[in-house]
Design a protein around this motif. Structure first.
Motif: not given
Length: 374
Positions: A298-304, A329-334, A352-359
């Protein structure tokens, strides 16, 4: 990995292609077939299934008819699940395994029963992209004559009707008592006064049926359900629905390098059923524990987190994302991801490394979504 392509001329059409075109569906290639990805929109279609009822054209799935003496016994060495206890009308989810216990494909075996001649009858439904591979593997290990093998993948329509209102809606068009068919059961009957086969299985996390009919009946059924208010849904919504239910997608979450224990499918393994392909590897993993596990994130922000994104712990890459999306359904990124077993415990924080930044993300229990009990 499942391949999406756009060259429609090289793709197989399902018998319902014209129906999809009339609805202005967005079409794309999937597993060699020209399939609808969305109609009104992925989120709208997703919520239709969660809240009311939606339907999917899944005619691209591989469909094998089987008939032979001791059919279950002949299939038994190919799967890690015990088929011997199946009763007529029951279904079993399982997998084909290679010698290293890698998953060749996941499948559902439907046991029909015993014919007047004493032969056992069954159906095997497999993934579209692996139909040819599954057919070759099956016939490499069991002769076509021994199991009366018939490939009807191209000649039957398969429509999945899913959602809280699925049964009440579908029941209007068939005299077959659908409520009497329990979960992971199946039965032959009629719909729109034509022969049909109903299976209470699905890939959305909701209740519902998969209905197999001939192409002409399939076209009429699609139109009838459309006029009854059933929302047409594409592969996009099917993917977000199955991800919320933490159901594995072959080619992304599971493949011939992942074992059932690694993929969280240990519940379908019966090591005491007799010899089967891949058994030695599974015995070793059961004793020692698998080196990695497929976990829910479960992502802590809205990054996918998307397929193939790296998973990091303590500034080191330790795993990889296999599926990810925003959950309507949950309104969050999974997401689903493989990580070493040491980091698979619920509550573990990873990045999770997203666009070279850890999320930041948190390991949570599967599934993300479970439908309310009736």
């Amino acid at each position: 990995m499942q391949t999406w392509i756009t060259m429609a001329d090289s793709l197989k059409p399902t018998p319902l292609l014209e129906q999809h075109q009339q609805l202005n569906a967005r079409m794309m290639g999937f597993g060699g077939w020209n399939m609808p990805v969305q109609y009104e929109g992925i989120t709208v279609e997703h919520q239709s299934v969660r809240q009311k009822v939606g339907m999917f054209d899944i005619s691209h799935m591989g469909k094998f008819l089987l008939k032979g003496d001791n059919l279950r016994q002949k299939l038994q060495p190919l799967v890690p699940s015990d088929l011997s206890q199946l009763e007529p009308g029951q279904a079993k989810y399982s997998v084909f395994l290679n010698e290293q216990a890698g998953i060749i494909d996941d499948l559902i075996f439907y046991f029909e029963g015993i014919s007047d001649s004493g032969a056992e009858i069954g159906k095997l439904i497999v993934n579209a992209s692996t139909t040819a591979k599954d057919k070759a593997w099956l016939l490499e290990n069991v002769s076509a004559e021994a199991i009366g093998f018939e490939d009807v993948s191209d000649s039957h329509v398969l429509i999945a009707v899913q959602g809280p209102d699925a049964i009440s809606t579908l029941q209007r068009f068939t005299p077959t008592d659908l409520s009497a068919i329990r979960n992971y059961r199946h039965q032959s009957g009629t719909i729109l006064e034509q022969p049909a086969w109903f299976a209470r299985t699905g890939y959305t996390g909701e209740d519902g049926f998969e209905v197999m009919v001939d192409p002409e009946t399939g076209k009429k059924l699609w139109q009838t359900l459309l006029e009854a208010g059933v929302a047409p849904c594409g592969l996009g919504a099917r993917d977000t629905l199955r991800l919320e239910a933490a159901m594995a997608l072959y080619g992304q979450d599971i493949n011939d390098t992942t074992t059932p224990y690694e993929a969280g499918l240990g519940w379908l393994v019966n090591l005491d059923q007799g010899e089967f392909i891949g058994q030695d590897t599974l015995k070793k993993q059961q004793a020692e524990g698998p080196p990695r596990k497929l976990v829910a994130l479960e992502m802590q922000g809205r990054h996918i987190a998307r397929h193939d994104y790296p998973v990091w712990v303590n500034d080191q890459e330790v795993g990889i994302v296999t599926s990810g999306s925003f959950s309507p359904t949950l309104g969050k990124s999974i997401a689903l991801a493989y990580v070493p077993t040491a980091y698979a415990k619920s509550g573990t924080e990873v990045a999770v490394l997203i666009r070279k930044k850890p999320q930041l993300a948190t390991v949570v229990k599967k599934p993300f979504y479970r439908r309310p009990k009736a």
